[in-house]
Design a protein around this motif. Sequence first.
Motif, PDB file in Angstrom:
ATOM      1  N   THR A 214       0.841  -1.162  -0.063  1.00 20.47           N
ATOM      2  CA  THR A 214       0.051   0.137   0.071  1.00 20.47           C
ATOM      3  C   THR A 214       0.839   1.391  -0.008  1.00 20.47           C
ATOM      4  N   SER A 215       0.315   2.332  -0.126  1.00 21.24           N
ATOM      5  CA  SER A 215       1.152   3.682  -0.207  1.00 21.24           C
ATOM      6  C   SER A 215       0.300   4.777   0.381  1.00 21.24           C
ATOM      7  N   GLY A 216       0.954   5.884   0.693  1.00 21.58           N
ATOM      8  CA  GLY A 216       0.430   6.886   1.390  1.00 21.58           C
ATOM      9  C   GLY A 216      -0.704   6.767   2.339  1.00 21.58           C
ATOM     10  N   PRO A 217      -1.954   7.293   2.317  1.00 22.25           N
ATOM     11  CA  PRO A 217      -2.951   6.770   3.352  1.00 22.25           C
ATOM     12  C   PRO A 217      -3.686   5.656   3.294  1.00 22.25           C
ATOM     13  N   ASN A 218      -3.056   4.552   2.247  1.00 20.71           N
ATOM     14  CA  ASN A 218      -3.549   3.268   2.423  1.00 20.71           C
ATOM     15  C   ASN A 218      -2.812   2.677   3.360  1.00 20.71           C
ATOM     16  N   THR A 219      -1.530   3.062   3.783  1.00 19.17           N
ATOM     17  CA  THR A 219      -0.609   2.287   4.571  1.00 19.17           C
ATOM     18  C   THR A 219      -1.037   2.207   5.890  1.00 19.17           C
ATOM     19  N   ASN A 220      -2.014   3.098   6.243  1.00 16.00           N
ATOM     20  CA  ASN A 220      -2.580   3.058   7.828  1.00 16.00           C
ATOM     21  C   ASN A 220      -4.094   3.253   7.791  1.00 16.00           C
ATOM     22  N   PRO A 221      -4.735   2.133   8.469  1.00 15.31           N
ATOM     23  CA  PRO A 221      -4.142   0.941   9.327  1.00 15.31           C
ATOM     24  C   PRO A 221      -3.644   0.055   8.306  1.00 15.31           C
ATOM     25  N   TRP A 222      -2.744  -0.963   8.863  1.00  9.21           N
ATOM     26  CA  TRP A 222      -2.146  -2.005   8.110  1.00  9.21           C
ATOM     27  C   TRP A 222      -3.224  -3.087   7.921  1.00  9.21           C
ATOM     28  N   TYR A 223      -2.836  -3.951   6.830  1.00  3.50           N
ATOM     29  CA  TYR A 223      -3.652  -4.921   6.302  1.00  3.50           C
ATOM     30  C   TYR A 223      -4.714  -4.450   5.316  1.00  3.50           C
ATOM     31  N   GLN A 224      -4.517  -3.357   4.621  1.00  6.86           N
ATOM     32  CA  GLN A 224      -5.414  -3.031   3.651  1.00  6.86           C
ATOM     33  C   GLN A 224      -4.436  -3.681   2.313  1.00  6.86           C
ATOM     34  N   GLU A 225      -5.092  -3.990   1.185  1.00 10.10           N
ATOM     35  CA  GLU A 225      -4.306  -4.682   0.225  1.00 10.10           C
ATOM     36  C   GLU A 225      -4.207  -3.684  -0.964  1.00 10.10           C
ATOM     37  N   CYS A 226      -3.233  -3.943  -1.977  1.00 15.29           N
ATOM     38  CA  CYS A 226      -2.825  -3.184  -2.982  1.00 15.29           C
ATOM     39  C   CYS A 226      -4.121  -2.896  -3.812  1.00 15.29           C
ATOM     40  N   SER A 227      -4.067  -1.712  -4.202  1.00 12.52           N
ATOM     41  CA  SER A 227      -5.082  -1.123  -5.235  1.00 12.52           C
ATOM     42  C   SER A 227      -4.555  -0.561  -6.495  1.00 12.52           C
ATOM     43  N   ASP A 228      -5.605  -0.028  -7.288  1.00 14.56           N
ATOM     44  CA  ASP A 228      -4.995   0.860  -8.466  1.00 14.56           C
ATOM     45  C   ASP A 228      -4.772   2.332  -8.141  1.00 14.56           C
ATOM     46  N   ARG A 229      -4.451   2.872  -6.856  1.00 13.80           N
ATOM     47  CA  ARG A 229      -4.167   4.178  -6.333  1.00 13.80           C
ATOM     48  C   ARG A 229      -2.774   4.258  -7.091  1.00 13.80           C
ATOM     49  N   GLU A 230      -2.657   5.517  -7.551  1.00 16.24           N
ATOM     50  CA  GLU A 230      -1.210   5.786  -8.120  1.00 16.24           C
ATOM     51  C   GLU A 230      -0.618   6.520  -6.951  1.00 16.24           C
ATOM     52  N   ILE A 231       0.619   6.180  -6.952  1.00 13.87           N
ATOM     53  CA  ILE A 231       1.639   6.585  -5.836  1.00 13.87           C
ATOM     54  C   ILE A 231       2.240   8.102  -5.974  1.00 13.87           C
ATOM     55  N   GLY A 232       1.945   8.609  -5.123  1.00 19.14           N
ATOM     56  CA  GLY A 232       2.481  10.154  -5.225  1.00 19.14           C
ATOM     57  C   GLY A 232       4.033  10.242  -4.903  1.00 19.14           C
ATOM     58  N   ASN A 233       4.493  11.359  -5.279  1.00 19.97           N
ATOM     59  CA  ASN A 233       5.620  11.750  -4.920  1.00 19.97           C
ATOM     60  C   ASN A 233       5.877  11.967  -3.194  1.00 19.97           C
ATOM     61  N   GLY A 234       6.867  11.475  -2.541  1.00 19.42           N
ATOM     62  CA  GLY A 234       6.907  11.603  -1.311  1.00 19.42           C
ATOM     63  C   GLY A 234       6.063  10.665  -0.446  1.00 19.42           C
ATOM     64  N   ASP A 235       5.173  10.036  -1.176  1.00 15.02           N
ATOM     65  CA  ASP A 235       4.372   9.085  -0.471  1.00 15.02           C
ATOM     66  C   ASP A 235       5.240   7.724   0.400  1.00 15.02           C
ATOM     67  N   LEU A 236       4.871   7.381   1.283  1.00 14.99           N
ATOM     68  CA  LEU A 236       5.563   6.007   1.872  1.00 14.99           C
ATOM     69  C   LEU A 236       4.784   4.864   1.170  1.00 14.99           C
ATOM     70  N   VAL A 237       5.590   4.088   0.755  1.00 11.87           N
ATOM     71  CA  VAL A 237       5.130   2.510   0.274  1.00 11.87           C
ATOM     72  C   VAL A 237       5.463   1.539   1.256  1.00 11.87           C
ATOM     73  N   SER A 238       4.724   0.844   1.702  1.00 14.89           N
ATOM     74  CA  SER A 238       4.894  -0.345   2.611  1.00 14.89           C
ATOM     75  C   SER A 238       4.382  -1.456   2.223  1.00 14.89           C
ATOM     76  N   PHE A 239       5.132  -2.751   2.449  1.00 19.15           N
ATOM     77  CA  PHE A 239       4.648  -3.909   1.928  1.00 19.15           C
ATOM     78  C   PHE A 239       5.187  -5.225   2.811  1.00 19.15           C
ATOM     79  N   ASP A 240       4.709  -6.133   2.514  1.00 19.87           N
ATOM     80  CA  ASP A 240       4.984  -7.428   3.183  1.00 19.87           C
ATOM     81  C   ASP A 240       5.114  -8.678   2.309  1.00 19.87           C
ATOM     82  N   THR A 241       5.960  -9.139   1.947  1.00 21.85           N
ATOM     83  CA  THR A 241       6.106 -10.219   0.810  1.00 21.85           C
ATOM     84  C   THR A 241       5.518 -11.184   0.713  1.00 21.85           C
ATOM     85  N   ASP A 242       5.280 -12.020   2.215  1.00 18.53           N
ATOM     86  CA  ASP A 242       4.431 -13.118   1.983  1.00 18.53           C
ATOM     87  C   ASP A 242       4.719 -14.294   0.922  1.00 18.53           C
TER      88      ASP A 242
END
Length: 389
Positions: A214-242
């Motif tokens: 997930t990226s930006g506001p999708n990173t909080n809270p955790w356990y949201q899954e990836c979407s078609d959101r475009e990642i912005g400049n300066g956004d955090l990207v957080s992931f768990d490989t699983d």
Amino acid sequence: MSTALNPHKLDLERLNRLQEQMQQQDVEAILLYDPTNIRYATGSSNMQVYGLHNPCRYALVPAEGKAVMFEFAGCEHLLTNKPAIGDIRNAVAWYHFIVGNRVDEKANQWANEIADLLPGKRLAVDRLDPIGVAALNQRGVQVSDGQQVINRARMIKTPQEMIAMRAAISNCEKGMTLMHQNLQPGITEQKLWSYLHQANIEHGGEWIETRLLTSGPNTNPWYQECSDREIGNGDLVSFDTDLIGAHGYSADISRSWVTGDRQPTSEQRALYSAAYEQVARNIELFRPGISFQEVAEKSWSLPERFAERTNSAIAHGIGLCNEYPLIVAPHLWDDGGIEGQIEAGMVLCVESFAGEVGGREGVKLEQQILMTENGPELLSTYPLEEAIL
């Protein structure tokens, strides 16, 4: 020591560990339906994800001797040269999708064959539908829970397992490198996630169990899954490989990155520093002989403002997938704590999530470690973003 995997040795090491646990726990035979358990006991795999929700193949493992593998019809050729398997038979499927209104008939046929093969009247099972339990009981077979038997076996990794796991982690980190190289403002979460899948498949991996990027506001809270959101400049990207990678072994690693050419904000630094410190300090706790409860009691807690969204797990086992044990955070111990102690040969993932209720972003970090007699060995070598600290 050789770093080349020997598949025959891998199969026999795992079968031996399972049978040692069976003998210690006075289990005469174990029936396995979970595809990861089948792979552990027999070295065979076939349609693994399909088999997670369709009970189409199974293995019967005695406390001594080789396994009987009941394979999906027409797939017997997949089992050639498997030293842990002594007998190959067609699986008798009795789930409704396959047999419709003949479930009882086929379940009875299945139960007759299983009962005839048993050395006694006691059988441990990892998972089984109620119809199957009833059919075995009608034949005098006493069914018990086999999860604790195979979980205890899988908990300690053999030398060949460690070769396989190191390969899976190495290939996972190739995928992480590819992701990092393609992380640019404007890429979607799903497109970025696809690079990990690509590298995993290209290097002999199998599947990924979640979609936790997930990226930006999708990173909080955790356990949201990836979407078609475009990642912005300066956004955090957080992931768990699983990730289920090479040789069927898992690489479970989490990282958080800042996108583009902007400097991390003070809040991003605070989030990262908190998660970084929690993982680093908690890894230091692990040593042979320390109890799960003591790990929880001594674990380092995040600052109070992150407490409500702190990760529920301090650490969990890992092997062919997420495995026993799960060590929960101290505030969850009364409800979810389990007895046990850390042993040499265990592989664990130590993790953290730092995010505040009402905050924009969150940081997820996770490291995979091998427990040695001398302390933890870090298996996940992909660098952390120390520049964010």
